[in-house]
Design a protein around this motif. Structure first.
Motif, PDB file in Angstrom:
ATOM      1  N   GLN A 199       0.829  -1.196   0.000  1.00 13.86           N
ATOM      2  CA  GLN A 199       0.000   0.000   0.000  1.00 13.86           C
ATOM      3  C   GLN A 199       0.870   1.255   0.000  1.00 13.86           C
ATOM      4  O   GLN A 199       1.901   1.321   0.655  1.00 13.86           O
ATOM      5  N   GLU A 200       0.451   2.251  -0.745  1.00 11.08           N
ATOM      6  CA  GLU A 200       1.169   3.520  -0.843  1.00 11.08           C
ATOM      7  C   GLU A 200       1.149   4.243   0.503  1.00 11.08           C
ATOM      8  O   GLU A 200       0.111   4.315   1.170  1.00 11.08           O
ATOM      9  N   GLU A 201       2.290   4.771   0.908  1.00  8.90           N
ATOM     10  CA  GLU A 201       2.373   5.537   2.159  1.00  8.90           C
ATOM     11  C   GLU A 201       1.657   6.867   1.984  1.00  8.90           C
ATOM     12  O   GLU A 201       1.829   7.568   0.991  1.00  8.90           O
ATOM     13  N   ILE A 202       0.853   7.221   2.974  1.00  6.74           N
ATOM     14  CA  ILE A 202       0.185   8.522   3.022  1.00  6.74           C
ATOM     15  C   ILE A 202       0.963   9.392   3.999  1.00  6.74           C
ATOM     16  O   ILE A 202       1.256   8.970   5.123  1.00  6.74           O
ATOM     17  N   GLU A 243      -0.604  11.076  -1.010  1.00  8.11           N
ATOM     18  CA  GLU A 243       0.252   9.915  -1.246  1.00  8.11           C
ATOM     19  C   GLU A 243       1.694  10.400  -1.370  1.00  8.11           C
ATOM     20  O   GLU A 243       1.973  11.413  -2.013  1.00  8.11           O
ATOM     21  N   ARG A 244       2.606   9.661  -0.757  1.00  7.45           N
ATOM     22  CA  ARG A 244       3.986  10.129  -0.676  1.00  7.45           C
ATOM     23  C   ARG A 244       4.615  10.330  -2.052  1.00  7.45           C
ATOM     24  O   ARG A 244       5.329  11.318  -2.266  1.00  7.45           O
ATOM     25  N   HIS A 245       4.398   9.420  -2.980  1.00  7.29           N
ATOM     26  CA  HIS A 245       5.043   9.562  -4.288  1.00  7.29           C
ATOM     27  C   HIS A 245       4.585  10.834  -5.011  1.00  7.29           C
ATOM     28  O   HIS A 245       5.338  11.416  -5.785  1.00  7.29           O
ATOM     29  N   ILE A 246       3.370  11.292  -4.732  1.00  6.30           N
ATOM     30  CA  ILE A 246       2.885  12.549  -5.303  1.00  6.30           C
ATOM     31  C   ILE A 246       3.474  13.736  -4.533  1.00  6.30           C
ATOM     32  O   ILE A 246       3.945  14.703  -5.131  1.00  6.30           O
ATOM     33  N   GLU A 265       6.218  13.970  -2.949  1.00  2.00           N
ATOM     34  CA  GLU A 265       7.657  14.162  -3.185  1.00  2.00           C
ATOM     35  C   GLU A 265       7.943  15.011  -4.419  1.00  2.00           C
ATOM     36  O   GLU A 265       9.043  15.540  -4.572  1.00  2.00           O
ATOM     37  N   THR A 279      14.923   5.104   2.650  1.00  6.27           N
ATOM     38  CA  THR A 279      13.982   5.396   1.568  1.00  6.27           C
ATOM     39  C   THR A 279      14.421   6.573   0.706  1.00  6.27           C
ATOM     40  O   THR A 279      14.343   6.510  -0.511  1.00  6.27           O
ATOM     41  N   ASN A 316       2.305  10.325   9.547  1.00  3.57           N
ATOM     42  CA  ASN A 316       1.358   9.478   8.826  1.00  3.57           C
ATOM     43  C   ASN A 316      -0.021   9.547   9.484  1.00  3.57           C
ATOM     44  O   ASN A 316      -0.130  10.001  10.629  1.00  3.57           O
TER      45      ASN A 316
END
Length: 194
Positions: free
Chosen positions: A2-5, A40-43, A45, A75, A92
Motif C-alpha cells: 500500500q502507498e504511504e500517506i 500519497e507520498r510519491h505525489i 515528493e 527510503t 502518517n
C-alpha cells in the motif's frame, strides 16, 4: 504494498513564514496543526505546492550531539551517506490518534529507529525550511531538542543508519558531510550553544 500517506500543509497557507531557513515563530506551529492535509507520498515528493511536515529531533548528552549516517537502505535516496543531526520522519495518518500529530509522529519514529521513549522531554525549538534543493522544497522540518543523561549507542534499524557522538568542533570540521537541514540547524543554533 500500500502507498504511504504523508501529512503536510499546502504552501499557500504558510508561505509568508518561509522567507528564512531557520524560523522561530511559534505561530507557524498552530497554523500547521489547523491546516494539515494528507497526500500519497510519491505525489507529495514531486509537489512543490505541498510541504510535508517532518518532526526533526536533535539529541544532546552532556557536550556531545547524536549524529547518524543514512545508509543506502533508507527510503530517501537523495540523502544516502549523508550525516544528520536530526532524527525524525514523515507524519502518517496513524499519528492523528495522538494528542498532537507532530509530536506523536516524532515519538513513533524514535521508537521505530532508536527504541527510544521521549517521556515528554521534547523541547520545541523552531522550523527548518530549505528551498535550495529538491528534498527541501517539499519538506518542512519541525525542530525539537532532547537532552539525555546516557548516550544511545545502538539503533533498531541497523541496515538504515549508524550512530556516533560529536562535539561541536567535530561537527564544524565535518559540516560539509551533513545534509543541509543539519547545516542550517548547526549554524543557527548548535554552534552558539554552551
Amino acid at each position: 504494498m500500500q502507498e504511504e500517506i504523508v501529512l503536510g500543509v499546502y504552501r499557500e497557507k504558510i508561505d509568508k513564514y518561509l522567507i528564512k531557513n531557520f524560523i522561530e515563530d511559534e505561530n507557524l506551529y498552530n497554523i500547521i496543526l489547523d491546516n494539515i492535509s494528507s497526500m500519497e507520498r510519491h505525489i507529495a515528493e514531486e509537489n512543490k505546492s505541498f510541504k510535508q511536515i517532518i518532526p526533526y529531533l536533535f539529541i544532546k548528552c552532556n557536550d556531545e550531539y547524536l549524529v547518524y549516517r543514512r545508509t543506502k537502505k533508507q527510503t530517501e535516496g537523495r540523502l544516502h551517506e549523508k550525516l544528520s543531526l536530526g532524527i525524525g520522519g514523515h507524519i502518517n495518518p496513524i499519528d492523528t490518534e495522538s494528542h498532537n500529530i507532530i509530536t506523536g509522529g516524532l515519538e513513533r519514529e524514535l521508537i521505530e529507529e532508536l527504541g527510544l521513549n521521549t517521556n515528554d522531554s521534547l523541547k520545541f525549538i523552531g522550523f527548518i525550511n530549505d528551498d535550495s534543493n529538491e528534498v527541501g522544497k517539499v519538506h518542512l522540518g519541525v525542530v525539537f531538542k532532547m537532552e539525555i543523561d546516557n548516550k544511545i549507542d545502538d539503533v533498531v534499524e541497523k541496515q538504515k543508519m549508524t550512530l556516533d557522538w560529536y562535539y561541536i568542533d567535530q561537527i564544524y570540521t565535518d559540516i560539509d558531510r551533513f545534509e543541509t537541514w543539519s547545516q542550517i540547524l548547526f549554524r543557527n543554533l548548535i554552534s552558539t550553544e554552551k
